[in-house]
Write a protein that holds these residues in place. Structure first.
Motif, PDB file in Angstrom:
ATOM      1  N   ARG A  43       1.513   2.412  -3.569  1.00 22.49           N
ATOM      2  CA  ARG A  43       0.195   2.719  -4.135  1.00 22.49           C
ATOM      3  C   ARG A  43      -0.308   4.070  -3.631  1.00 22.49           C
ATOM      4  N   PHE A  44      -0.141   4.325  -2.342  1.00 25.33           N
ATOM      5  CA  PHE A  44      -0.541   5.597  -1.757  1.00 25.33           C
ATOM      6  C   PHE A  44       0.242   6.750  -2.377  1.00 25.33           C
ATOM      7  N   LEU A  45       1.553   6.589  -2.509  1.00 26.23           N
ATOM      8  CA  LEU A  45       2.367   7.646  -3.099  1.00 26.23           C
ATOM      9  C   LEU A  45       1.962   7.918  -4.545  1.00 26.23           C
ATOM     10  N   LEU A  97      -1.047   7.454  -5.879  1.00 27.72           N
ATOM     11  CA  LEU A  97      -2.331   8.140  -5.869  1.00 27.72           C
ATOM     12  C   LEU A  97      -2.199   9.588  -5.399  1.00 27.72           C
ATOM     13  N   GLU A  98      -1.286   9.854  -4.485  1.00 31.57           N
ATOM     14  CA  GLU A  98      -1.042  11.220  -4.036  1.00 31.57           C
ATOM     15  C   GLU A  98      -0.480  12.064  -5.174  1.00 31.57           C
ATOM     16  N   ARG A  99       0.441  11.507  -5.942  1.00 28.54           N
ATOM     17  CA  ARG A  99       1.002  12.247  -7.078  1.00 28.54           C
ATOM     18  C   ARG A  99      -0.061  12.555  -8.121  1.00 28.54           C
ATOM     19  N   ASN A 117       0.795  -1.227   0.000  1.00 34.05           N
ATOM     20  CA  ASN A 117       0.000   0.000   0.000  1.00 34.05           C
ATOM     21  C   ASN A 117       0.828   1.278   0.000  1.00 34.05           C
ATOM     22  N   SER A 123      -3.319  12.903  -7.561  1.00 35.85           N
ATOM     23  CA  SER A 123      -4.271  13.888  -7.051  1.00 35.85           C
ATOM     24  C   SER A 123      -3.679  15.290  -7.024  1.00 35.85           C
ATOM     25  N   THR A 124      -2.380  15.429  -6.781  1.00 32.31           N
ATOM     26  CA  THR A 124      -1.774  16.761  -6.773  1.00 32.31           C
ATOM     27  C   THR A 124      -1.578  17.291  -8.173  1.00 32.31           C
TER      28      THR A 124
END
Length: 51
Positions: free
Chosen positions: A40-42, A44-46, A37, A48-49
């Motif tokens: 995956r989180f990183l 998705l953060e990229r 995860n 969204s920004t």
């Protein structure tokens, strides 16, 4: 949609549970989930920004 997670854990992480006790197996699976995860989180953060 979910099976790719298990396939990734099995192939890339080499997740093969062979422990004595349910507690150790649960801990190992939990750590593998965290390792999966984090990237995956990183990712998705990229996304969204950037949007």
């Amino acid at each position: 949609r979910v099976e790719h997670v298990f396939a990734d854990q099995k192939s890339q992480m080499g997740l093969f549970i062979r422990t004595v006790g349910i507690t150790r197996a649960t801990m190992r699976i939990g750590l593998a989930n965290i390792v999966y995860n984090m990237p995956r989180f990183l990712f998705l953060e990229r996304i969204s920004t950037a949007a």
